[in-house]
Write a protein that holds these residues in place. Structure first.
Motif, PDB file in Angstrom:
ATOM      1  N   ASP A 158      19.892  51.509  67.074  1.00  0.00           N
ATOM      2  CA  ASP A 158      21.278  51.267  67.481  1.00  0.00           C
ATOM      3  C   ASP A 158      22.103  50.746  66.299  1.00  0.00           C
ATOM      4  O   ASP A 158      23.239  51.181  66.074  1.00  0.00           O
ATOM      5  CB  ASP A 158      21.327  50.250  68.627  1.00  0.00           C
ATOM      6  CG  ASP A 158      20.812  50.815  69.940  1.00  0.00           C
ATOM      7  OD1 ASP A 158      20.628  52.049  70.037  1.00  0.00           O
ATOM      8  OD2 ASP A 158      20.566  50.022  70.874  1.00  0.00           O
ATOM      9  N   ALA A 159      21.535  49.798  65.541  1.00  0.00           N
ATOM     10  CA  ALA A 159      22.264  49.211  64.410  1.00  0.00           C
ATOM     11  C   ALA A 159      22.530  50.260  63.343  1.00  0.00           C
ATOM     12  O   ALA A 159      23.632  50.313  62.771  1.00  0.00           O
ATOM     13  CB  ALA A 159      21.465  48.047  63.824  1.00  0.00           C
ATOM     14  N   ALA A 160      21.548  51.103  63.040  1.00  0.00           N
ATOM     15  CA  ALA A 160      21.731  52.146  62.023  1.00  0.00           C
ATOM     16  C   ALA A 160      22.816  53.122  62.444  1.00  0.00           C
ATOM     17  O   ALA A 160      23.656  53.535  61.626  1.00  0.00           O
ATOM     18  CB  ALA A 160      20.411  52.870  61.789  1.00  0.00           C
ATOM     19  N   ALA A 161      22.826  53.500  63.715  1.00  0.00           N
ATOM     20  CA  ALA A 161      23.835  54.438  64.196  1.00  0.00           C
ATOM     21  C   ALA A 161      25.228  53.828  64.141  1.00  0.00           C
ATOM     22  O   ALA A 161      26.191  54.471  63.698  1.00  0.00           O
ATOM     23  CB  ALA A 161      23.499  54.873  65.624  1.00  0.00           C
ATOM     24  N   ARG A 162      25.361  52.560  64.567  1.00  0.00           N
ATOM     25  CA  ARG A 162      26.678  51.910  64.552  1.00  0.00           C
ATOM     26  C   ARG A 162      27.210  51.774  63.131  1.00  0.00           C
ATOM     27  O   ARG A 162      28.421  51.830  62.912  1.00  0.00           O
ATOM     28  CB  ARG A 162      26.601  50.527  65.211  1.00  0.00           C
ATOM     29  CG  ARG A 162      26.470  50.568  66.727  1.00  0.00           C
ATOM     30  CD  ARG A 162      26.799  49.194  67.321  1.00  0.00           C
ATOM     31  NE  ARG A 162      25.969  48.143  66.748  1.00  0.00           N
ATOM     32  CZ  ARG A 162      24.804  47.753  67.235  1.00  0.00           C
ATOM     33  NH1 ARG A 162      24.305  48.352  68.315  1.00  0.00           N
ATOM     34  NH2 ARG A 162      24.122  46.776  66.672  1.00  0.00           N
ATOM     35  N   ALA A 163      26.320  51.592  62.178  1.00  0.00           N
ATOM     36  CA  ALA A 163      26.756  51.436  60.783  1.00  0.00           C
ATOM     37  C   ALA A 163      27.137  52.767  60.144  1.00  0.00           C
ATOM     38  O   ALA A 163      27.690  52.785  59.040  1.00  0.00           O
ATOM     39  CB  ALA A 163      25.656  50.767  59.965  1.00  0.00           C
ATOM     40  N   GLY A 164      26.829  53.882  60.799  1.00  0.00           N
ATOM     41  CA  GLY A 164      27.245  55.180  60.280  1.00  0.00           C
ATOM     42  C   GLY A 164      26.190  55.939  59.516  1.00  0.00           C
ATOM     43  O   GLY A 164      26.509  56.931  58.843  1.00  0.00           O
TER      44      GLY A 164
END
Length: 598
Positions: A19-25
């Motif tokens: 989730d964190a990797a996706a939110r960061a782009g």
């Protein structure tokens, strides 16, 4: 280019990391085997989760100690590999990382290593998998990237290539120019990590001290240019082992990681970011407090005058020379006695500064001022400090002071000319992120990191500044999370005569931080000072430093809440901050707090 990050670089469960990797782009991830083993999700569910988040699975890793072993052991390795390749097919990953062996009984035989890796690649191809062979810097027989490439080249298998890892290359001092001899299509993967340059065992260095690009001492831009010259078109991936990142929240770490890659791509000409807009000065510093009286009493003793009051908010403007301090007593203020919450930065292009910040993933803050108020654009720094981009006194742009009503004219003060620098204490897990933010987003230059001895540990400090010294910010952090509240923020006020300023402050009822007599005895041994000069410094608690460019004299007020002030005098071209005196200042502050119980 595609960007990726290894799940081992983030904290939390596998789903939290994704989730964190996706939110960061990020475009993709490397799935670290331990993260998968500890996850309650099946490989198919992880694959679906990544797809829903828009993430590709760029690599599965690591497969260890495979090659250059006796035949019976290699047979067991092939059986293990077949099971992993089947798992990868379920996961939807098509590249596996194979690390050079560290086993004591591995054979120093390149021909055997090439032959066994070729057979491994044969098996991998049955499952649609490629094998990326990587030289570990501590590998038993293969520890350099060129050695790993020679083995891959000898094997000559289409499903076997090499993985380049910046840490393993640069930590051994290998020359990255040789990378250009590798065909780009045989570089199956690129992993990037920076690191400080300490003298320690390379395995310990790797497992605990890697950091994101731009936060260490490696020339990652130079290495990346060599990789790109080969025609490599795979992802730029981050693989960072770091004790801080493993304890910090995954979301901000992922944003910091993504920002580091954007800045690295900009350096090599692959990211069309808005150019940096370097701030030229400090427009104001905003202090928030639930009880204004102790702070305003300190400002009066320092010679500041309350010159204006905001029309729509409980904010007062205090001025002396070019130093402007806002005191905010709004209802949302925490009851902590006082802290530095915002900084106004003079900018030649405020809108351009915000575009740069936004492109580098800095949160742009909403304008909360009343209609008709010329609220400057602002972003949040990693520690939550609000940074406003101002154009004070420039008729072509709105002035942030438009919302204030004048109440008095500045009176003669103690001789303060402006704000020399600001010191911001960072949360323990944001220090490197804060340095990268101020360098990348604001375009400030960073000085070398300094470790300062505190009576209860170490204080790490690093200054960032504009080229002309118009903006200077000192970032610091305690050695452990428990130390965060021990070190207050402070504002350093520039004066041409610190002795006169200190005397006027004391005559106005202000209390200077007492400095032990032992310090001034040592000062007399280190520098050729006149008797009268030394006694003056002793009386006022003034500290002294000298370098090849000039002289620095400074003294401190007592702390109010989490804020104190420093009076500084720079003579000549002195560019430092008196770091040699910081241990004495910290000890004196601890002693005063112990006496007052505060």
């Amino acid at each position: 280019m595609r960007t990726s990050i290894a799940t081992v670089s983030l904290s939390g469960s596998l789903t939290e990391k994704l989730d964190a990797a996706a939110r960061a782009g990020f475009d993709g991830v490397e799935i670290f085997e331990n993260d998968l083993l500890a996850s309650p999700l099946t490989p198919e569910e992880i694959r679906a989760r990544c797809a829903d988040l828009g993430l590709g699975i760029d690599l599965y890793q690591p497969m260890r100690d495979v090659e250059a072993v006796p035949e019976d052991e290699f047979a067991r390795n092939l059986r293990r590999a077949r099971r992993k390749f089947e798992l990868m097919r379920r996961l939807g990953a098509d590249t596996v990382l194979v690390c050079s062996s560290v086993r004591p009984h591995a054979v120093d035989d390149d021909a055997l290593a090439a032959e066994q890796l070729s057979r491994l690649a044969d098996t991998a191809r049955e499952f649609g998998v490629r094998v990326a062979y990587e030289a570990l810097a501590w590998g038993r027989h293969v520890s350099t990237y060129d050695h790993a490439w020679r083995i891959v080249e000898t094997a000559g298998h289409p499903a076997l290539g090499t993985c380049l890892d910046s840490f393993h290359i640069l930590s051994r001092g290998s020359d990255p120019r040789g990378i250009e001899d590798i065909p780009g299509e045989k570089i199956f993967f690129l992993q990037l990590a920076d690191a400080p340059l300490p003298a320690m065992d390379v395995l310990q260095w790797s497992r605990h001290y890697r950091c994101f690009p731009g936060q260490g001492g490696f020339d990652l831009a130079g290495l990346l240019r060599h990789v790109l010259a080969t025609g490599y078109d795979g992802p730029l991936s981050l693989e960072v082992f770091n004790d801080v990142f493993r304890q910090a929240e995954a979301g901000p770490t992922a944003v910091d990681a993504r920002r580091s890659l954007l800045l690295l791509e900009e350096t090599v000409g692959r990211a069309p970011l808005p150019g940096p807009v370097v701030p030229t000065g400090v427009a104001f510093a905003e202090l928030v407090t639930s009880d204004a009286e102790p702070l305003t009493a300190l400002l009066r003793a320092l010679g500041f005058t309350r010159t204006a009051r905001h029309r729509g908010a409980p904010v007062a403007l205090w001025e002396q020379g070019e130093a402007r301090i806002l005191v905010n007593t709004g209802p949302a203020v925490r009851r902590d006695g006082g802290r530095l919450a915002a900084i106004g930065l003079e900018s030649p292009d405020p809108a351009g500064a915000v575009r740069r910040a936004e492109a580098l993933l800095a949160p742009v803050l909403p304008r909360r001022r009343p209609a008709g108020d010329a609220a400057p654009e602002a972003v949040a720094a990693p520690d939550g400090t609000e940074l406003f981009f101002c154009a004070t006194g420039r008729p072509e742009r709105p002035d942030w002071r438009a919302g204030f009503e004048e109440t008095a004219r500045p009176a003669p003060g103690v001789g303060v000319r402006g704000i020399d620098h600001l010191a911001l204490t960072q949360p323990w897990h944001h220090f490197d992120e804060a340095v990268l933010f101020h360098r990348g987003v604001l375009g400030l230059d960073a000085q070398e990191s300094v470790d300062v001895a505190d009576p209860y540990g170490l204080l790490r400090s690093r200054a960032v500044a504009g080229p002309d010294g118009g903006v200077r910010i000192v970032l610091s952090v305690g050695a452990a999370p428990a130390d965060d509240t021990l070190h207050a923020q402070h504002l350093a006020l520039a004066t041409d005569d610190v002795v006169t300023a200190a005397r006027r402050f004391r005559a106005a009822g202000g209390s200077l931080l007492p400095v032990p007599a032992n310090y001034h005895d040592d000062l007399a041994a280190r520098f050729d000072l006149t008797d009268g000069e030394l006694e003056t410094y002793r009386d006022l608690g003034i500290l002294y430093d000298r370098d090849a460019r000039g002289v620095f004299r400074h003294c401190y007020t007592r702390t109010v809440g989490r804020v104190f002030f420093e009076l500084v005098q720079r003579d000549g071209g002195y560019r430092g901050y008196g770091a040699v005196n910081a241990p004495v200042r910290l000890a004196a502050q601890h002693a005063v707090r112990g006496l007052t119980g505060g």
